[in-house]
Design an enzyme around this catalytic site. Structure first.
Site, PDB file in Angstrom:
ATOM      1  N   ASN A  14       0.863  -1.191   0.000  1.00 49.17           N
ATOM      2  CA  ASN A  14       0.000   0.000   0.000  1.00 49.17           C
ATOM      3  C   ASN A  14       0.895   1.234   0.000  1.00 49.17           C
ATOM      4  O   ASN A  14       1.455   1.603   1.027  1.00 49.17           O
ATOM      5  CB  ASN A  14      -0.905  -0.038   1.246  1.00 49.17           C
ATOM      6  N   LYS A  16       0.092   4.251  -0.314  1.00 55.30           N
ATOM      7  CA  LYS A  16      -0.552   5.439   0.279  1.00 55.30           C
ATOM      8  C   LYS A  16      -0.305   6.664  -0.613  1.00 55.30           C
ATOM      9  O   LYS A  16      -0.184   6.523  -1.836  1.00 55.30           O
ATOM     10  CB  LYS A  16      -0.088   5.634   1.725  1.00 55.30           C
ATOM     11  N   HIS A 101      -9.639   0.961   5.166  1.00 51.36           N
ATOM     12  CA  HIS A 101      -8.364   1.273   5.809  1.00 51.36           C
ATOM     13  C   HIS A 101      -8.599   2.248   6.958  1.00 51.36           C
ATOM     14  O   HIS A 101      -9.427   3.156   6.838  1.00 51.36           O
ATOM     15  CB  HIS A 101      -7.373   1.857   4.801  1.00 51.36           C
ATOM     16  N   GLU A 103      -6.980   4.672   7.971  1.00 51.52           N
ATOM     17  CA  GLU A 103      -6.756   6.085   7.629  1.00 51.52           C
ATOM     18  C   GLU A 103      -8.004   6.689   6.983  1.00 51.52           C
ATOM     19  O   GLU A 103      -8.280   7.878   7.154  1.00 51.52           O
ATOM     20  CB  GLU A 103      -5.513   6.207   6.726  1.00 51.52           C
ATOM     21  N   GLU A 173      -5.248  -4.877  10.731  1.00 52.22           N
ATOM     22  CA  GLU A 173      -4.292  -3.791  10.893  1.00 52.22           C
ATOM     23  C   GLU A 173      -4.576  -3.027  12.181  1.00 52.22           C
ATOM     24  O   GLU A 173      -5.366  -2.071  12.182  1.00 52.22           O
ATOM     25  CB  GLU A 173      -4.376  -2.819   9.700  1.00 52.22           C
ATOM     26  N   GLY A 179       2.509   2.470  10.811  1.00 55.54           N
ATOM     27  CA  GLY A 179       3.440   3.582  10.644  1.00 55.54           C
ATOM     28  C   GLY A 179       4.174   3.974  11.911  1.00 55.54           C
ATOM     29  O   GLY A 179       4.776   5.041  11.978  1.00 55.54           O
ATOM     30  N   SER A 219       3.526  -1.914  10.371  1.00 52.72           N
ATOM     31  CA  SER A 219       4.978  -1.939  10.581  1.00 52.72           C
ATOM     32  C   SER A 219       5.633  -3.272  10.211  1.00 52.72           C
ATOM     33  O   SER A 219       6.582  -3.702  10.874  1.00 52.72           O
ATOM     34  CB  SER A 219       5.328  -1.540  12.018  1.00 52.72           C
TER      35      SER A 219
HETATM   36  P1  13P Z   1       3.000   0.562   7.682  1.00 49.21           P
HETATM   37  O1  13P Z   1       3.556  -0.717   7.099  1.00 49.21           O
HETATM   38  O2  13P Z   1       3.710   1.783   7.182  1.00 49.21           O
HETATM   39  O3  13P Z   1       2.884   0.481   9.171  1.00 49.21           O
HETATM   40  O4  13P Z   1       1.498   0.701   7.105  1.00 49.21           O
HETATM   41  C1  13P Z   1       0.633  -0.379   7.229  1.00 49.21           C
HETATM   42  C2  13P Z   1      -0.605  -0.092   6.470  1.00 49.21           C
HETATM   43  O5  13P Z   1      -1.390   0.774   6.821  1.00 49.21           O
HETATM   44  C3  13P Z   1      -0.849  -0.864   5.239  1.00 49.21           C
HETATM   45  O6  13P Z   1      -2.136  -0.631   4.739  1.00 49.21           O
END
Ligand code: 13P
Length: 265
Positions: A14, A16, A101, A103, A173, A179, A219
């Site tokens: 992903n 982003k 997601h 976010e 997740e 992150g 992560s």
């Molecule tokens: P990170 O791997 O940067 O923690 O992000 C995970 C994520 O949100 C994948 O959709």
């Protein structure tokens, strides 16, 4: 119906809201090369930002790497400024879409109900879905992890017929692990996966639950992938930050390939 082989790992990258057209082009080309020897043993998708989808799709063609989108509208078409429909994604060669997601749940205030509508339109249009669920740190501390995940997955799969479940992958997740550099422990992730699998069993049946791939996200990096993939409950990873570096994502793909070959049939 045919269920996919849950022994096979699924690794998603992903991206982003990162990169430029130039950086995305370079990364996609490097990943195509890295994936070549692994295509027989691992399923993988990358999720570039919308403006680069079609261009990256051209680079991925024939590689086995799937093209994914990060977002989709719950509506078919009409006066929805800024939105992109499932039909449009399919039309430009997208095969799978991330829905729910954290976010988007948090920053765009997407509700459980809206996420359910998105899943429904995506699968009925012919897209596969990467459905994300996960708890906040506060919810975990309060002992609500399993209840939160159950609420999210039940709402997201409401009205989804068993025949469409083969197109749906779950990504667990935990929000506090995204992150932050602080991944869930393999044991904690496995517990949540087992609980989600039980939820799918209750919503559908045991054989479907066993066949559904549940990925861990938060992560994931080359250093922790192998220990996460050693958990039988984990069938892959949704990778954010580490998916932006070709060498790191390739290393995670190789860990998945090795984990696949060490699992019983
Ligand atoms: P990170 O791997 O940067 O923690 O992000 C995970 C994520 O949100 C994948 O959709």
């Amino acid at each position: 119906m045919t269920h996919h082989n849950s022994k096979r790992f699924f690794i998603g990258g992903n991206w982003k809201m990162n990169g430029t057209r130039e950086a995305a082009t370079l990364l996609a080309n490097e990943l195509v090369t890295a994936f070549e020897p692994l295509a027989m043993s691992v399923d993988a998708a990358i999720f570039p930002p919308f403006p680069y989808l079609q261009h990256i799709g051209g680079i991925l063609r024939g590689s086995g790497l799937m093209l994914g989108a990060q977002q989709v509208s719950a509506d078919a078409n009409g006066a929805f400024t800024g939105q992109v429909s499932a039909e449009m994604l399919l039309d430009i060669g997208v095969e799978i879409v991330i829905i729910g997601h954290s976010e988007c749940r948090q920053l765009l205030a997407e509700s459980d109900e809206l996420i359910g509508e998105k899943v429904a339109i995506a699968v009925s249009t012919g897209l596969s879905v990467m459905l994300c669920v996960g708890e906040t740190w506060q919810e975990r501390q309060a002992g609500h992890t399993e209840a939160v995940c159950r609420r999210q997955i039940s709402a997201a799969l409401k009205g989804i017929h068993l025949d469409h479940m083969g197109a749906i992958h779950i990504a667990y997740e935990p929000i506090w692990a995204i992150g932050t550099g602080r991944s869930a422990s393999p044991q904690d992730a496995a517990l949540s996966h087992a609980s989600l699998r039980k939820d799918i069993e209750d919503l559908y049946d045991p054989s479907l639950a066993a066949a559904t791939r549940i990925l861990y996200g938060g992560s994931v990096n080359p250093a922790n992938a192998t220990s996460l993939f050693a958990q039988p409950e984990i069938q892959g990873a949704l990778v954010g930050g580490a998916s932006l570096k070709a060498a790191d994502f390739a290393s995670i793909l190789r860990s998945a390939s090795q984990a696949t070959s060490s699992r019983p049939n």
